[in-house]
Design a protein around this motif. Structure first.
Motif, short mmCIF file in Angstrom:
data_model
loop_
_atom_site.label_atom_id
_atom_site.label_comp_id
_atom_site.label_asym_id
_atom_site.label_seq_id
_atom_site.Cartn_x
_atom_site.Cartn_y
_atom_site.Cartn_z
N ALA A 120 -3.86 4.98 -7.42
CA ALA A 120 -4.92 5.43 -6.52
C ALA A 120 -5.94 6.22 -7.34
O ALA A 120 -5.59 6.84 -8.34
CB ALA A 120 -4.34 6.31 -5.43
N LYS A 155 0.86 -1.20 0.00
CA LYS A 155 0.00 0.00 0.00
C LYS A 155 0.89 1.24 0.00
O LYS A 155 1.82 1.32 0.79
CB LYS A 155 -0.88 0.01 1.26
N GLN A 156 0.58 2.20 -0.87
CA GLN A 156 1.41 3.39 -0.96
C GLN A 156 0.58 4.67 -1.01
O GLN A 156 0.87 5.56 -1.82
CB GLN A 156 2.37 3.26 -2.15
N GLY A 157 -0.43 4.73 -0.17
CA GLY A 157 -1.24 5.93 -0.05
C GLY A 157 -1.73 6.46 -1.39
O GLY A 157 -2.22 5.68 -2.22
N GLY A 198 -10.30 2.22 -0.23
CA GLY A 198 -9.32 3.13 0.38
C GLY A 198 -9.59 4.58 -0.01
O GLY A 198 -9.53 5.49 0.82
N VAL A 253 -10.78 7.96 2.55
CA VAL A 253 -10.11 9.25 2.80
C VAL A 253 -11.03 10.45 2.55
O VAL A 253 -10.72 11.57 2.94
CB VAL A 253 -8.78 9.43 2.01
N GLY A 263 -5.96 2.53 5.09
CA GLY A 263 -5.29 1.23 4.95
C GLY A 263 -6.13 0.09 5.51
O GLY A 263 -6.12 -1.02 4.98
N GLY A 307 -0.97 4.74 -4.75
CA GLY A 307 -1.62 3.51 -5.20
C GLY A 307 -1.20 2.27 -4.44
O GLY A 307 -0.71 2.36 -3.30
N ALA A 308 -1.35 1.11 -5.08
CA ALA A 308 -1.04 -0.16 -4.42
C ALA A 308 -0.61 -1.18 -5.47
O ALA A 308 -0.92 -1.01 -6.66
CB ALA A 308 -2.29 -0.67 -3.69
N GLU A 321 -8.83 14.36 -0.40
CA GLU A 321 -8.55 13.73 0.90
C GLU A 321 -9.03 14.62 2.04
O GLU A 321 -8.56 15.74 2.18
CB GLU A 321 -7.04 13.45 1.03
N VAL A 350 -9.20 11.55 -5.58
CA VAL A 350 -10.31 12.02 -4.73
C VAL A 350 -9.78 13.16 -3.85
O VAL A 350 -8.57 13.33 -3.72
CB VAL A 350 -10.84 10.89 -3.79
P1 ADP Z 1 -2.05 2.70 5.39
O1 ADP Z 1 -3.03 3.61 6.05
O2 ADP Z 1 -2.13 1.26 5.85
O3 ADP Z 1 -0.64 3.24 5.34
P2 ADP Z 1 -2.42 3.68 2.69
O4 ADP Z 1 -2.36 5.09 3.18
O5 ADP Z 1 -1.37 3.22 1.74
O6 ADP Z 1 -2.54 2.60 3.85
O7 ADP Z 1 -3.86 3.52 1.97
C1 ADP Z 1 -4.30 2.29 1.45
C2 ADP Z 1 -4.83 2.46 0.05
O8 ADP Z 1 -5.95 3.38 0.08
C3 ADP Z 1 -3.85 3.04 -0.95
O9 ADP Z 1 -3.04 2.03 -1.52
C4 ADP Z 1 -4.79 3.68 -1.98
O10 ADP Z 1 -5.29 2.71 -2.87
C5 ADP Z 1 -5.92 4.19 -1.08
N1 ADP Z 1 -5.63 5.59 -0.69
C6 ADP Z 1 -4.98 6.04 0.41
N2 ADP Z 1 -4.85 7.40 0.40
C7 ADP Z 1 -5.46 7.81 -0.72
C8 ADP Z 1 -5.68 9.11 -1.32
N3 ADP Z 1 -5.25 10.24 -0.75
N4 ADP Z 1 -6.36 9.15 -2.50
C9 ADP Z 1 -6.81 8.03 -3.10
N5 ADP Z 1 -6.63 6.78 -2.59
C10 ADP Z 1 -5.96 6.67 -1.43
#
Ligand code: ADP
Length: 312
Positions: free
Chosen positions: A245, A226-228, A285, A289, A257, A231-232, A250, A248
């Motif tokens: 990702a 997972k990379q926020g 995900g 957010v 996550g 993407g993932a 945030e 959207v």
């Molecule tokens: P964690 O909270 O476990 O660190 P992430 O922040 O990577 O997890 O979020 C998990 C997944 O949610 C991401 O891989 C992405 O698909 C989605 N996501 C997270 N933040 C965003 C964002 N700002 N915009 C769109 N999708 C997001």
């Protein structure tokens, strides 16, 4: 239908309504919201109509009731949440900084959560489960570490799966026994769901490529990285699938996550195609957010499907 269980903290979250640093000056707060990473994860699973349950402890107070009522209403099996009158329900206070980082004040170990341990209802829940999801944050006390390892054995012995999200900041690794507990869980893990640098945290590897090779050689079947907002990715012995990702706005990143993980693990357990599972989880995900409040970010199947149709 297969049943997913998790173990760990249930808390209420109380959030600052203004940006700032720490809690040393009075600020307007909003809450309580039901929360706790394992609780958010399992709520997301329940909202997809997958049978599921959680092992946890709360106090005999409104904060505990708030959580139990919410999880029950969404379809989580709450039979293994013990109410312990001598302790209060856990809490977490969150404040957001200008740079996007967060300050937390946690009351978890000292709360009812610290009493997580064996009980007949807990054994019954494990016996009914096909998949154990472990959250690294839940390994904060001896009771939950022991139960997690016991559950992993019981569930694997009957052909079930173990999924593991380290859900951890580096500092937590220095807690006594934490690194060992995480390594033990990792040795029983089928699906590993790290975020960014957590990919290599439990390996000897110097880079991501080495970490992936090491994890797969140690028995992990698949990795979901997972990379926020980046993407993932899904990685197994056959290769790698990347999912950007969704764009959207945030509003609150807390719980993204956990919602993503709840959605992905549900799809995976149902034997769905990894690329489609990744897309579905990325939608969960992204939706998370866009909403304020940790568990408020979980989505129903129809909401995720409508989002995906809109973005097709
Ligand atoms: P964690 O909270 O476990 O660190 P992430 O922040 O990577 O997890 O979020 C998990 C997944 O949610 C991401 O891989 C992405 O698909 C989605 N996501 C997270 N933040 C965003 C964002 N700002 N915009 C769109 N999708 C997001």
């Amino acid at each position: 239908m297969k049943k997913i269980v998790t173990i760990g903290e249930i808390v209420v979250e109380i959030m600052a309504t203004e940006l700032g640093n720490g809690f040393l000056e009075p600020i307007p707060l909003v809450g309580p919201f039901p929360s706790g990473a394992p609780a958010i994860f399992i709520d997301q699973v329940a909202r997809l109509d997958q049978p599921c349950g959680i092992v946890s402890c709360v106090g005999n107070d409104d904060f505990g009731k708030l959580n139990i009522d919410r999880l029950k209403a969404d379809g989580v099996d709450t039979s293994a949440i013990r109410v312990i009158p001598e302790y209060a329900t856990g809490s977490a206070f969150v404040r957001y900084r200008e740079d996007g980082n967060r300050d937390f004040v946690f009351n978890i170990k000292q709360s009812a959560n610290g009493q997580i341990g064996p009980a007949p209802e807990v054994d019954a829940l494990f016996d009914s489960a096909d998949c154990l999801h472990v959250m690294g944050s839940a390994l904060f006390c001896e009771g939950s570490v022991k139960l997690s390892l016991q559950a992993a054995e019981v569930i694997k012995a009957k052909g079930g799966l173990v999924t593991f999200d380290p859900n951890l900041r580096k500092e937590m690794l220095d807690l006594p026994g934490m690194r060992e507990a995480m390594q033990e869980i990792l040795s029983k893990t089928d699906l590993f769901l790290p975020s960014g640098p957590e990919l290599s945290l439990l390996t000897e590897a110097k880079d991501d490529v080495g970490a992936i090779a090491e994890l797969l050689s140690r028995g992990v079947t698949a990795i979901v990285l997972k990379q926020g907002s980046e993407g993932a990715s899904y990685i197994d012995a056959r290769g790698r699938i990347d999912q950007p990702a969704f764009a959207v706005e945030e509003i609150d990143p807390t719980g993204a996550g956990d919602s993503f993980g709840g959605a992905f693990v549900t799809c995976w357990l149902r034997g769905e195609d990894p690329a489609a599972s990744l897309r579905f989880a990325a939608a969960a995900g992204a939706l998370a957010v866009t909403r304020k409040g940790p568990m408020e970010g979980t989505s129903r199947r129809a909401e995720i499907e409508a989002f995906l149709t809109e973005r097709a």
